[in-house]
Design an enzyme around this catalytic site. Structure first.
Site, PDB file in Angstrom:
ATOM      1  N   GLU A 188     -58.531  21.391  14.053  1.00 28.70           N
ATOM      2  CA  GLU A 188     -57.538  20.486  14.652  1.00 28.70           C
ATOM      3  C   GLU A 188     -57.403  20.674  16.163  1.00 28.70           C
ATOM      4  O   GLU A 188     -56.294  20.734  16.701  1.00 28.70           O
ATOM      5  CB  GLU A 188     -56.187  20.652  13.936  1.00 28.70           C
ATOM      6  CG  GLU A 188     -56.297  20.367  12.438  1.00 28.70           C
ATOM      7  CD  GLU A 188     -54.995  20.588  11.667  1.00 28.70           C
ATOM      8  OE1 GLU A 188     -54.030  21.115  12.242  1.00 28.70           O
ATOM      9  OE2 GLU A 188     -54.959  20.222  10.470  1.00 28.70           O
ATOM     10  N   GLU A 304     -61.209  18.394   3.279  1.00 26.31           N
ATOM     11  CA  GLU A 304     -59.873  18.688   2.710  1.00 26.31           C
ATOM     12  C   GLU A 304     -59.291  17.460   2.012  1.00 26.31           C
ATOM     13  O   GLU A 304     -58.099  17.175   2.116  1.00 26.31           O
ATOM     14  CB  GLU A 304     -58.905  19.139   3.824  1.00 26.31           C
ATOM     15  CG  GLU A 304     -59.382  20.321   4.615  1.00 26.31           C
ATOM     16  CD  GLU A 304     -58.345  20.858   5.607  1.00 26.31           C
ATOM     17  OE1 GLU A 304     -57.164  20.482   5.507  1.00 26.31           O
ATOM     18  OE2 GLU A 304     -58.738  21.654   6.466  1.00 26.31           O
TER      19      GLU A 304
END
Ligand code: XIL
Length: 395
Positions: A188, A304
């Site tokens: 991220e 994910e």
């Protein structure tokens, strides 16, 4: 708890992946009329009645096998608590998954109880579990703004940050050297809402070390584990929204830059936490992005995946259909790109999903976000993934 169904052929699955435009038009109409549940009333119920033929082009072959047939990897994330306590879940997980991601056991907050101490007890247990069950292991995560231990902000300064980060990577990636299929080296890194021209997240690491922290981390990971596939893992890449578009642009720029500087980055991880109330998915645009990533000589992993059901109608049948359709829509677009090598869901059963606490439903009903329900029975989402894998071109 009831036993997992071993013969999926006895279960009905996704009846049809109806034409998307028809689906979206009727969905928006139905939502507008506040009658979603009615609209999905045509879909067969109950979903899991035994003794029916599946009849939807998906037999009971586990996802692990179907993905292998296409040169793909299917897997999931799971935690120590689950894997060490539920033998039915373990059986199902090993049957379905070729790759396992420790859900939190490799994060700083879990590994680093004190600045001078590491606790590898649970991470080592999971690594051994993967080996015993003949699964690949995936490392998540070496550098992230989140899940940092409490002591971090007191101890780490611009002066010692690089040393501490390098030591962490050397110790953690080095410990599992040769045993990791891949590592999420940086997670991220992009956050469009932080409004920097380069798109980088204003994370503690950025504040401490500047943008070079990403390159430094990848070089250190390559040194510690030269065989692992090194991944830049990122969220908010999926939708046709200005925010996600900005994330895609910044990610591409970052990857181009890293490649130009010969930084050992091997793959982009696309988290794919999908939102069931989001209709702005543009498959053609998304595939163009995947191609651009692939053109940089990079692999792509779906890392994910899950689909939240927070805003969906209460009726489980309706919810399951919409969630399944989201899985199929996204995966059929993603898997058309040959650089995509793997599909990993963030959990496998609704019994154990972070979305229960992160995105709980207003009506308090248990969430239904993953391929298997809380009793470990396959849901339409399972068939959706199976069908997307079956339709994928062979790698
Ligand atoms: C989540 C775990 O699933 C939770 O159990 C934990 O409490 C918080 O983190 N993106 C990531 C993952 O990269 O590490 C997050 O995992 C989910 C979002």
């Amino acid at each position: 708890m009831s036993k997992p169904k071993s013969d999926l052929r006895l279960l009905p699955g996704v009846d049809s992946f109806i034409d998307r435009r028809t689906f979206l038009v009727s969905l928006s109409k139905a939502i507008g009329a506040g009658s979603c549940a009615l609209m999905f009333g045509n879909w067969p119920k109950p979903l899991y009645a035994a003794g029916q033929d599946n009849g939807h082009g998906t037999d009971g072959v586990p996802l692990r096998k179907r993905s292998a047939a296409k040169g793909l990897l299917f897997g999931g994330a799971a935690g120590y608590g689950t894997l060490s306590s539920n033998t039915d879940f373990v059986k199902l997980f090993a049957e379905q998954c070729a790759i396992l991601v420790p859900e939190s056991e490799l994060k700083w907050a879990r590994l680093r109880p004190a600045p001078d101490r590491y606790d590898f007890t649970q991470a080592d247990w999971i690594a051994e579990f993967a080996r015993k069950h003949d699964m690949l292991l995936r490392g998540h995560v070496l550098v992230w703004h989140d899940a940092l231990p409490k002591w971090f902000s007191e101890v780490v300064t611009p002066k010692n940050a690089e040393k501490i980060m390098l030591e962490h990577i050397k110790t953690v990636a080095g410990r599992y050297e040769g045993r990791m299929h891949s590592w999420d080296v940086v997670n991220e890194a992009i956050a469009s809402w932080d409004k920097r021209p380069d798109g980088l997240r204003n994370s503690p690491w950025l504040k401490l070390l500047g943008p070079r922290y990403i390159e430094t981390a990848f070089r250190a990971a390559a040194e510690a584990d030269p065989k692992a596939l090194l991944v830049l893992n990122q969220n908010h890449l999926e939708y046709d929204t200005s925010g996600d578009e900005a994330t895609r642009t910044s990610v591409l720029r970052l990857l181009e830059n890293l490649k130009k500087r010969n930084v050992p980055v091997h793959a982009l991880g696309i988290q794919a936490h999908l939102r069931s109330d989001e209709t702005r998915f543009a498959p053609v645009k998304f595939r163009r992005f995947l191609r651009q990533v692939a053109d940089l000589d990079l692999k792509i992993m779906i890392t994910e995946m899950d689909v939240d059901d927070q805003k969906l109608p209460a009726d489980p049948g309706s919810r399951d259909r919409i969630v399944a359709d989201k899985y199929y829509e996204f995966l059929s677009a993603a898997l058309a790109e040959p650089a995509v090598t793997s599909v990993i869901t963030w959990g496998l059963s609704d019994r154990y999903t972070w979305l229960s606490s992160y995105k709980p439903r207003g009506d308090k009903l248990p969430v239904r976000t993953l391929p298997f329900d809380t009793d470990l029975h396959p849901k339409p989402a399972w068939h959706a993934i199976a069908k997307a894998l079956d339709s994928a071109p062979k790698r």
